[in-house]
Scaffold this motif. Structure first.
Motif, short mmCIF file in Angstrom:
data_model
loop_
_atom_site.label_atom_id
_atom_site.label_comp_id
_atom_site.label_asym_id
_atom_site.label_seq_id
_atom_site.Cartn_x
_atom_site.Cartn_y
_atom_site.Cartn_z
N LEU A 144 -7.10 40.93 -5.26
CA LEU A 144 -7.62 39.76 -5.97
C LEU A 144 -6.51 39.05 -6.73
O LEU A 144 -5.68 39.67 -7.39
CB LEU A 144 -8.71 40.17 -6.96
N ASP A 145 -6.52 37.71 -6.67
CA ASP A 145 -5.52 36.90 -7.36
C ASP A 145 -6.02 36.36 -8.69
O ASP A 145 -5.23 36.18 -9.62
CB ASP A 145 -5.08 35.73 -6.47
N ALA A 146 -7.31 36.06 -8.80
CA ALA A 146 -7.85 35.49 -10.05
C ALA A 146 -9.36 35.51 -10.01
O ALA A 146 -9.99 35.60 -8.94
CB ALA A 146 -7.35 34.06 -10.26
N VAL A 147 -9.95 35.43 -11.21
CA VAL A 147 -11.40 35.31 -11.36
C VAL A 147 -11.69 34.13 -12.27
O VAL A 147 -11.01 33.95 -13.29
CB VAL A 147 -12.01 36.59 -11.98
N PHE A 148 -12.70 33.34 -11.91
CA PHE A 148 -13.11 32.19 -12.71
C PHE A 148 -14.57 32.39 -13.12
O PHE A 148 -15.44 32.54 -12.25
CB PHE A 148 -12.94 30.88 -11.94
N ILE A 149 -14.82 32.39 -14.41
CA ILE A 149 -16.17 32.62 -14.94
C ILE A 149 -16.71 31.28 -15.46
O ILE A 149 -16.16 30.69 -16.39
CB ILE A 149 -16.15 33.65 -16.08
N PRO A 199 -22.03 26.59 -23.22
CA PRO A 199 -21.03 25.89 -22.42
C PRO A 199 -20.89 26.49 -21.02
O PRO A 199 -20.77 27.71 -20.87
CB PRO A 199 -19.74 26.08 -23.24
N CYS A 200 -20.94 25.63 -20.03
CA CYS A 200 -20.91 26.06 -18.63
C CYS A 200 -20.26 24.96 -17.81
O CYS A 200 -20.49 23.77 -18.07
CB CYS A 200 -22.34 26.33 -18.14
N CYS A 201 -19.48 25.34 -16.83
CA CYS A 201 -18.81 24.32 -16.02
C CYS A 201 -19.07 24.55 -14.54
O CYS A 201 -19.30 25.67 -14.08
CB CYS A 201 -17.31 24.32 -16.29
N SER A 202 -19.03 23.47 -13.79
CA SER A 202 -18.97 23.54 -12.34
C SER A 202 -17.50 23.60 -11.94
O SER A 202 -16.62 23.19 -12.71
CB SER A 202 -19.68 22.36 -11.69
N ILE A 203 -17.23 24.13 -10.76
CA ILE A 203 -15.86 24.43 -10.33
C ILE A 203 -15.62 23.84 -8.95
O ILE A 203 -16.41 24.08 -8.03
CB ILE A 203 -15.62 25.95 -10.31
N LYS A 204 -14.52 23.11 -8.81
CA LYS A 204 -14.12 22.58 -7.50
C LYS A 204 -12.89 23.35 -7.02
O LYS A 204 -11.91 23.50 -7.75
CB LYS A 204 -13.79 21.10 -7.59
N VAL A 205 -12.97 23.85 -5.79
CA VAL A 205 -11.86 24.59 -5.18
C VAL A 205 -11.38 23.80 -3.97
O VAL A 205 -12.16 23.53 -3.05
CB VAL A 205 -12.31 26.00 -4.74
N SER A 206 -10.11 23.44 -3.97
CA SER A 206 -9.57 22.59 -2.91
C SER A 206 -8.31 23.21 -2.31
O SER A 206 -7.56 23.90 -3.01
CB SER A 206 -9.21 21.20 -3.45
N ASN A 207 -8.11 22.95 -1.03
CA ASN A 207 -6.81 23.17 -0.41
C ASN A 207 -6.40 21.87 0.27
O ASN A 207 -6.98 20.82 -0.03
CB ASN A 207 -6.84 24.36 0.57
N THR A 213 -6.13 21.94 -14.67
CA THR A 213 -6.01 22.05 -13.22
C THR A 213 -5.25 23.34 -12.97
O THR A 213 -4.12 23.50 -13.45
CB THR A 213 -5.25 20.87 -12.61
N VAL A 214 -5.87 24.28 -12.27
CA VAL A 214 -5.28 25.60 -12.09
C VAL A 214 -4.95 25.79 -10.61
O VAL A 214 -5.79 25.60 -9.73
CB VAL A 214 -6.25 26.71 -12.55
N SER A 262 -2.74 29.07 -2.55
CA SER A 262 -2.96 27.83 -1.79
C SER A 262 -4.12 27.01 -2.32
O SER A 262 -4.45 25.96 -1.75
CB SER A 262 -3.23 28.18 -0.32
N LEU A 263 -4.75 27.45 -3.42
CA LEU A 263 -5.96 26.80 -3.92
C LEU A 263 -5.72 26.07 -5.24
O LEU A 263 -4.97 26.55 -6.09
CB LEU A 263 -7.07 27.83 -4.11
N MET A 264 -6.38 24.92 -5.38
CA MET A 264 -6.35 24.14 -6.61
C MET A 264 -7.76 24.08 -7.17
O MET A 264 -8.71 23.78 -6.44
CB MET A 264 -5.85 22.72 -6.33
N LEU A 265 -7.90 24.33 -8.48
CA LEU A 265 -9.22 24.35 -9.10
C LEU A 265 -9.30 23.36 -10.25
O LEU A 265 -8.39 23.28 -11.08
CB LEU A 265 -9.56 25.75 -9.60
N THR A 266 -10.41 22.61 -10.28
CA THR A 266 -10.70 21.69 -11.37
C THR A 266 -12.14 21.93 -11.82
O THR A 266 -12.91 22.63 -11.15
CB THR A 266 -10.50 20.23 -10.95
N PHE A 267 -12.54 21.29 -12.96
CA PHE A 267 -13.76 21.70 -13.63
C PHE A 267 -14.52 20.50 -14.20
O PHE A 267 -13.92 19.46 -14.50
CB PHE A 267 -13.41 22.69 -14.74
#
Length: 243
Positions: A52-57, A136-144, A118-119, A123-128
């Motif tokens: 595993l490289d990372a976890v997003f909660i 507090p809660c966010c939606s997450i976009k994962v892009s390559n 922006t994380v 190979s992945l870019m994540l925005t919120f």
């Protein structure tokens, strides 16, 4: 990019299943979106924990992060055994990061997520984007370079999610209530609201998740498809989608 459903129930897991947790794979990159109750056991059928490289909660309700503390102990033991040589980065969307009770900062590196972040992980870019929820809660976009996946987290209806999910190749979206229950709870979506968001966002594919413990889940799918007009999938254990 591949989505693997690890857990998909809201509130608590049914027997031998798990609440919200999704493994995203791309090239040699592996990340988790949420890590709910029962997720750690199920995850190991799909990936080695040391990889595993990372976890997003998305938020700190326990059905989205209960197993993160067990994962911390797994990282500790794997490090002690020499199977893992780097800390696991964990990003949490919360106003009170100090209240989280992680014990081993050398193996679990905690980050407070902000909407402006922006994380980049491999190979992945994540925005919120901000959601409507009890906390507090966010939606997450994962892009390559080729595609983008949007995960709703928990939310009530918001046009911010429509904008955030615009032209998503895959919209992974909570569907907690049936059409007749629209508006029953402020911080969650009904099937009719899901269909409206997916349609307005022009999502290419829709996967429903975060299911209620009552009624016929297939009815949720039918209610969304009636409005959305395209194929809709139900998250379930072992479900994999490639975009």
């Amino acid at each position: 990019m591949k989505l693997h459903t690890i857990g998909y129930w809201g509130a608590y897991p049914k027997a031998n299943e798990a609440t919200s947790c999704y493994l995203i794979e791309d090239s040699n990159t592996k990340i988790l979106l949420d890590c709910g109750s029962g997720a750690l056991s199920k995850l190991q059928a799909k990936a080695n924990l040391e990889d595993l490289d990372a976890v997003f909660i998305s938020h700190t309700h326990t059905d989205h992060m209960a197993d993160i503390y067990s994962l911390e102990y797994a990282m500790l033991i794997l490090t002690q055994l020499g199977k893992r040589t780097r800390p696991l980065d964990v990003y949490v969307y919360t106003e009170d990061i100090a209240s989280l009770t992680f014990e081993f900062p050398d193996v679990m590196r905690l980050h407070q997520l902000r909407l402006t972040d922006t994380v980049k992980i491999g190979s992945l870019m994540l925005t919120f984007s901000e959601n409507i929820h009890e906390i507090p809660c966010c939606s997450i976009k994962v892009s390559n370079n080729k595609s983008k996946l949007v995960y709703s987290g928990d939310t009530g209806y918001t046009t911010a999610l429509v904008d955030f999910a615009m032209a998503a190749d895959l919209l992974l979206i909570e569907c907690s209530f049936y059409r007749k229950q629209k508006g029953m709870m402020k911080g969650h979506l009904s099937s009719e609201e899901v269909a409206d968001i997916a349609t307005k966002a022009k999502a290419k594919h829709v996967v429903l998740t975060h299911f209620p413990h009552f009624g016929d889940i297939l009815q949720l799918k039918k209610e969304v498809e009636t409005v959305f007009g395209q194929s809709v999938y139900l998250a379930k254990e072992g479900f994999t989608f490639t975009i």
